[in-house]
Scaffold this motif. Structure first.
Motif, PDB file in Angstrom:
ATOM      1  N   PHE A 312      -2.400   4.972  10.684  1.00  0.00           N
ATOM      2  CA  PHE A 312      -1.228   4.401  10.021  1.00  0.00           C
ATOM      3  C   PHE A 312      -1.668   3.645   8.773  1.00  0.00           C
ATOM      4  O   PHE A 312      -2.608   2.846   8.821  1.00  0.00           O
ATOM      5  CB  PHE A 312      -0.504   3.417  10.953  1.00  0.00           C
ATOM      6  N   VAL A 313      -0.995   3.895   7.659  1.00  0.00           N
ATOM      7  CA  VAL A 313      -1.177   3.101   6.451  1.00  0.00           C
ATOM      8  C   VAL A 313       0.031   2.187   6.354  1.00  0.00           C
ATOM      9  O   VAL A 313       1.161   2.651   6.134  1.00  0.00           O
ATOM     10  CB  VAL A 313      -1.301   3.987   5.201  1.00  0.00           C
ATOM     11  N   LEU A 314      -0.185   0.881   6.537  1.00  0.00           N
ATOM     12  CA  LEU A 314       0.912  -0.064   6.672  1.00  0.00           C
ATOM     13  C   LEU A 314       0.858  -1.156   5.607  1.00  0.00           C
ATOM     14  O   LEU A 314      -0.225  -1.531   5.146  1.00  0.00           O
ATOM     15  CB  LEU A 314       0.880  -0.717   8.059  1.00  0.00           C
ATOM     16  N   ASP A 315       2.030  -1.674   5.245  1.00  0.00           N
ATOM     17  CA  ASP A 315       2.069  -2.816   4.325  1.00  0.00           C
ATOM     18  C   ASP A 315       1.953  -4.111   5.133  1.00  0.00           C
ATOM     19  O   ASP A 315       1.792  -4.085   6.357  1.00  0.00           O
ATOM     20  CB  ASP A 315       3.333  -2.776   3.463  1.00  0.00           C
ATOM     21  N   GLY A 327      -2.105   0.816   1.227  1.00  0.00           N
ATOM     22  CA  GLY A 327      -1.817  -0.134   2.293  1.00  0.00           C
ATOM     23  C   GLY A 327      -3.075  -0.341   3.111  1.00  0.00           C
ATOM     24  O   GLY A 327      -4.157   0.129   2.744  1.00  0.00           O
ATOM     25  N   GLU A 328      -2.939  -1.014   4.227  1.00  0.00           N
ATOM     26  CA  GLU A 328      -4.113  -1.214   5.094  1.00  0.00           C
ATOM     27  C   GLU A 328      -4.107  -0.158   6.191  1.00  0.00           C
ATOM     28  O   GLU A 328      -3.053   0.182   6.735  1.00  0.00           O
ATOM     29  CB  GLU A 328      -4.102  -2.606   5.707  1.00  0.00           C
ATOM     30  N   GLY A 369      -9.249  -3.257   8.070  1.00  0.00           N
ATOM     31  CA  GLY A 369      -9.632  -3.990   6.874  1.00  0.00           C
ATOM     32  C   GLY A 369      -9.872  -3.086   5.679  1.00  0.00           C
ATOM     33  O   GLY A 369     -10.177  -3.559   4.577  1.00  0.00           O
ATOM     34  N   ASP A 370      -9.729  -1.767   5.861  1.00  0.00           N
ATOM     35  CA  ASP A 370      -9.906  -0.809   4.777  1.00  0.00           C
ATOM     36  C   ASP A 370      -8.564  -0.493   4.121  1.00  0.00           C
ATOM     37  O   ASP A 370      -7.542  -0.387   4.805  1.00  0.00           O
ATOM     38  CB  ASP A 370     -10.515   0.501   5.300  1.00  0.00           C
ATOM     39  N   LEU A 371      -8.576  -0.318   2.810  1.00  0.00           N
ATOM     40  CA  LEU A 371      -7.392   0.120   2.092  1.00  0.00           C
ATOM     41  C   LEU A 371      -7.329   1.641   2.106  1.00  0.00           C
ATOM     42  O   LEU A 371      -8.362   2.307   2.010  1.00  0.00           O
ATOM     43  CB  LEU A 371      -7.433  -0.381   0.643  1.00  0.00           C
TER      44      LEU A 371
END
Length: 390
Positions: A312-315, A327-328, A369-371
């Motif tokens: 998941f790439v989340l804001d 996002g993270e 912790g990765d973008l």
């Protein structure tokens, strides 16, 4: 299935493990490896090791290292790999923090044998291993991984890769580095032959590449930094059929050099994953025609989720980011560890209880912790990841 096939070729005692003799290069069949690890499991159980125990192992790269790992798992315990060169203060901390019952060293193999090995009852949720991270921001953090965490990754490998008895792989990665778990077990559970070599050979690109060619090595797991080093050798590793690159950012330049160094039928992969999510969470099999697509990217995409994993790439509000929006990166699924050993505060910070935010299909998300961002790629989307420090 293939008891007489060579399981391990490497540096170890010429006589049976358990009676240390002259050290040299040995070949061990799957049948013999099974017997030797059974014998070690008996000895561990005699020493009081129980199902669920933690057993430290501090052994240099050798046949005993592999027998030790297998023997510990067969006893029902989990293994804790320790760098033989680690300061005693760090070793003592890891042993106390993990509550390890036994520390396995080469001297341990001199124990008596003879009892019949009674297999420990298997349990999916038993611990398989504990990896301690570097601890650059404080004390090392223990990450406990269960058999069920790891099993799903192996089964993805069986379905996707097609490794088998025809393959030979170099045991390249340090065993206290979590990627080694995948390297060792995807080989030994598919019937391939593992080649153990001294550390000095791995550090010499000319000799190591020559060794791979001479022994028809078909599988190599390697970091980008190390592979760049190997590319300095006068010969290219033309026998490779699989080149797995991971653990660091992969650039377009290295991908181009990698394809130039291997034969056209060699499959090249970029692999990504944190220790807390069982080694590998995303994989991109790179096609030669893909290279130009990376022209305007800071690094090669990490690909798509493997096994029973969701990415998941989340804001900051825990909403899913649209395509191409940074996002993270959060990871969920069967790969996610229980948390950090004896560190509830940090566990709460990094292993997020999703029910407090949104109703996704899973309860626990690991905060990497990765973008990252999703890249639109026709009917597919691939993840492009960067660490905030890059």
């Amino acid at each position: 299935k293939t008891p007489d096939h060579i399981a391990v070729f490497g540096h170890g005692p010429v006589r049976d493990v358990g009676h240390i003799g002259q050290v040299g290069y040995v070949e061990v069949s799957y049948k013999k490896l099974n017997e030797q690890s059974d014998q070690l499991a008996v000895l561990l159980i005699e020493k009081g090791v129980l199902v669920g125990s933690i057993v430290g192992i501090r052994i240099e790269r050798s046949l005993e290292m592999i027998v030790g790992i297998l023997g510990i798992l067969k006893s029902g315990a989990a293994y804790l790999p320790i760098d033989p060169s680690s300061p005693e203060e760090r070793v003592d901390y890891m042993l106390k923090d993990s509550n390890a019952k036994v520390l396995l060293s080469k001297k341990f193999f001199r124990g008596s044998r003879g009892a019949v090995f009674q297999k420990s009852p298997p349990c999916f949720d038993n611990l398989a291993y504990i990896i301690y991270t570097s601890g650059s921001t404080g004390k090392p953090k223990g990450v406990p991984i269960t058999h069920s965490n790891f099993c799903q990754l192996l089964h993805w490998g069986y379905r996707r890769l097609g490794l088998g008895t025809k393959d030979r792989f170099l045991q390249n990665l340090s065993y206290y580095f979590d990627w080694s778990v995948w390297e060792i077990f995807i080989g030994l559970t598919t019937g391939a032959s593992m080649y153990m070599v001294p550390k000095e050979l791995l550090l010499n690109p000319e000799e190591c590449v020559a060794f791979m060619i001479r022994n028809d090595i078909t599988v190599l797991h390697v970091t980008p930094t190390q592979y760049l080093y190997y590319l300095k050798a006068p010969e290219r590793p033309r026998t490779l059929k699989y080149l797995f690159i991971g653990a660091e950012k992969l650039t377009k330049e290295l991908v181009e050099k990698s394809f130039a160094s291997v034969d056209k039928d060699c499959r090249v992969f970029n692999m990504y994953g944190p220790t807390e999510c069982t080694i590998i969470s995303a994989v991109l099999e790179i096609e030669r025609t893909d290279v130009e697509k990376f022209e305007n990217l800071s690094s090669v995409p990490i690909g798509k989720a493997v096994g029973n994993i969701d990415l998941f790439v989340l804001d900051k509000y825990f909403n899913v980011c649209p395509v191409n929006v940074w996002g993270e990166l959060y990871i969920a699924g069967d790969c996610v560890a229980r948390g950090y050993l004896n560190n509830p505060e940090l566990t709460t910070e990094r292993f997020i209880n999703n029910r407090s935010y949104r109703s996704y299909k899973t309860d626990i998300f690991y905060k990497t912790g990765d973008l990252a961002r999703r890249l639109a790629d026709g009917s597919r989307s691939r993840l492009h990841c960067r660490h905030p420090g890059n």
